[in-house]
Design a protein around this motif. Structure first.
Motif, PDB file in Angstrom:
ATOM      1  N   UNK A 203       0.829  -1.209   0.000  1.00 36.04           N
ATOM      2  CA  UNK A 203       0.000   0.000   0.000  1.00 36.04           C
ATOM      3  C   UNK A 203       0.861   1.256   0.000  1.00 36.04           C
ATOM      4  N   UNK A 204       1.969   1.235   0.725  1.00 40.79           N
ATOM      5  CA  UNK A 204       2.841   2.402   0.766  1.00 40.79           C
ATOM      6  C   UNK A 204       3.413   2.714  -0.618  1.00 40.79           C
ATOM      7  N   UNK A 205       3.821   1.673  -1.331  1.00 42.42           N
ATOM      8  CA  UNK A 205       4.366   1.910  -2.669  1.00 42.42           C
ATOM      9  C   UNK A 205       3.272   2.336  -3.637  1.00 42.42           C
ATOM     10  N   UNK A 206       2.069   1.784  -3.472  1.00 45.80           N
ATOM     11  CA  UNK A 206       0.950   2.213  -4.309  1.00 45.80           C
ATOM     12  C   UNK A 206       0.722   3.707  -4.158  1.00 45.80           C
ATOM     13  N   UNK A 207       0.677   4.172  -2.930  1.00 44.92           N
ATOM     14  CA  UNK A 207       0.471   5.603  -2.680  1.00 44.92           C
ATOM     15  C   UNK A 207       1.632   6.415  -3.237  1.00 44.92           C
ATOM     16  N   UNK A 208       2.861   5.937  -3.019  1.00 50.66           N
ATOM     17  CA  UNK A 208       4.038   6.670  -3.487  1.00 50.66           C
ATOM     18  C   UNK A 208       4.061   6.784  -5.004  1.00 50.66           C
ATOM     19  N   UNK A 209       3.779   5.669  -5.701  1.00 56.17           N
ATOM     20  CA  UNK A 209       3.806   5.686  -7.167  1.00 56.17           C
ATOM     21  C   UNK A 209       2.686   6.580  -7.707  1.00 56.17           C
TER      22      UNK A 209
END
Length: 444
Positions: A203-209
């Motif tokens: 989820x963190x990478x989803x938000x970051x991307x």
């Protein structure tokens, strides 16, 4: 978007370079690095206009529809059909536009982005964007095949988007595949598409991307909208201008709008004085909805209608109005500014353009045939008025581009000049200078 606070930061801000592959007559132009004043020289049909206008393809892509089709013809630039755009009409080849841009630094990025992948920070100091345009034989139109963001110093690809189908593109972080997105590939897709990575706990990478996609697109929009193009055909002077009509950018109407607003009028008047064309410029009301542009003669002090003075004045006024009112750090593309100007005025125009570039922190990219503009800038370098790095000179010849360096004495690297490019008197001047230098070396 933050802005640079000093000259050192300005040198690394905004548009820095452009490169094209398989565009019109260029298999590979090499990188064209922008200085405060960048000059593009070449014979007719050599390709210098293509190089000057190429960045407008990226600007146009920012405002095109969110569809598969690439915009080769639009409000910013018209390259025609794909067959007219691609090298030698070879539709099997892809057109590639590469630009290096600086967008103000990474200080505004949230800590989450830094924590997910520190390499993402590379894109917010200086970033390289590669836009690949492909001809789809089946659908019969051009399309954006891939969009990649890289570190321009290491050439390391950081984030990329590759078309995988009519309504689908793949997102990669470096070489790692992240997700396929069910939308057509365009710069609008990057701005508005929310993605969902497949792996659990990402989820963190989803938000970051997702944040990166939006932020990169907005950074591109902010940087590309700061680019202004002034074409070679400026409007003919009119005896009266209708103030109720819509204003067309860089037209006589836009000059009237600038003069009526009062913004930049003092700077325009000073430029006209430097050019020896007029002491002042103003608008005079003729009737409701109609005004005239008047200029004060430098000798008699008489006020004349723009239609009654030299045609060259009307051609240079849109350039001056643009330079006097453009926002700081803008890039201005100017085609043939010397049109209808006599040699002395062409040399003075070089001084005017450089003065605006430095005072307002602009980058000027100038397509020209004028040796007088070049000579004046060389002279200013020799006089220590201009730093050699403040001027970049490129010669274009049959798909090849060479940069001609200028040393601290104002001497131009003549090896980059195509044979027969300049007039005989210019060649005679260069040979005379060479002979004089050799005589000094011999002690004659």
């Amino acid at each position: 978007m933050s802005q640079p606070s000093d000259d050192a930061e300005f040198a690394n801000y905004g548009w820095q370079s452009v490169r094209v592959r398989n565009l019109r007559g260029f298999r590979d132009s090499g990188e064209i690095w922008y200085a405060p004043v960048t000059l593009l020289f070449g014979k007719n049909s050599s390709g210098k206009t293509t190089l000057l206008r190429a960045p407008l393809l990226l600007k146009q892509a920012m405002y095109g529809p969110n569809s598969n089709e690439a915009m080769l013809s639009g409000p910013e630039v018209d390259f025609g059909s794909y067959k007219e755009t691609v090298l030698n009409g070879q539709v099997s080849k892809d057109v590639q536009l590469t630009a290096v841009l600086a967008t103000g630094g990474a200080a505004h990025l949230p800590s989450l982005v830094r924590e997910v992948n520190p390499a993402y920070l590379d894109l917010f100091n200086r970033m390289q964007i590669d836009l690949v345009i492909h001809w789809n034989q089946r659908s019969g139109h051009s399309q954006y095949q891939s969009i990649a963001f890289s570190n321009p110093d290491t050439r390391r690809k950081v984030l990329s988007f590759d078309r995988t189908g009519p309504e689908e593109f793949e997102v990669k972080a470096g070489s790692r595949r992240l997700v396929r997105v069910p939308f057509p590939l365009s710069l609008q897709s990057l701005r508005y598409t929310e993605i969902a990575l497949r792996d659990k706990g990402d989820d963190r990478e989803t938000v970051a991307i997702s944040f990166l996609m939006y932020t990169l697109s907005m950074s591109l929009q902010n940087t590309t909208q700061d680019m202004i193009h002034i074409g070679p055909l400026r409007e003919k002077p009119k005896r009266a201008y209708n103030t109720d009509q819509p204003v067309v950018a860089q037209s006589g109407g836009s000059v009237v709008a600038v003069l009526r607003s009062g913004q930049g009028v003092k700077q325009i008047a000073q430029a006209l004085q430097m050019l020896g064309m007029a002491n002042s410029v103003s608008v005079r009301k003729l009737a409701p909805g109609f005004v005239a542009v008047t200029l004060q003669d430098t000798r008699s002090g008489r006020f004349d209608n723009l239609a009654d003075v030299g045609f060259g004045v009307s051609q240079v006024l849109p350039i001056l109005a643009t330079l006097a009112t453009a926002s700081s750090f803008n890039t201005i593309l100017i085609e043939q500014p010397e049109l209808h100007l006599h040699p002395e005025a062409q040399g003075r125009l070089a001084d005017v353009m450089y003065s605006f570039a430095k005072a307002r922190r602009l980058k000027l990219v100038v397509e020209s045939h004028s040796e007088h503009i070049l000579l004046r800038l060389q002279r200013r370098v020799a006089e220590r008025v201009i730093e050699p790095d403040d001027v970049a000179v490129y010669f274009v010849d049959s798909g090849r581009v060479k940069r001609a360096g200028i040393d601290r004495y104002g001497k131009l690297d003549n090896s980059a000049i195509p044979n027969g490019f300049f007039d005989d008197d210019w060649e005679d001047l260069m040979l005379m200078t060479k002979a004089a230098a050799e005589a000094v070396d011999r002690g004659d």
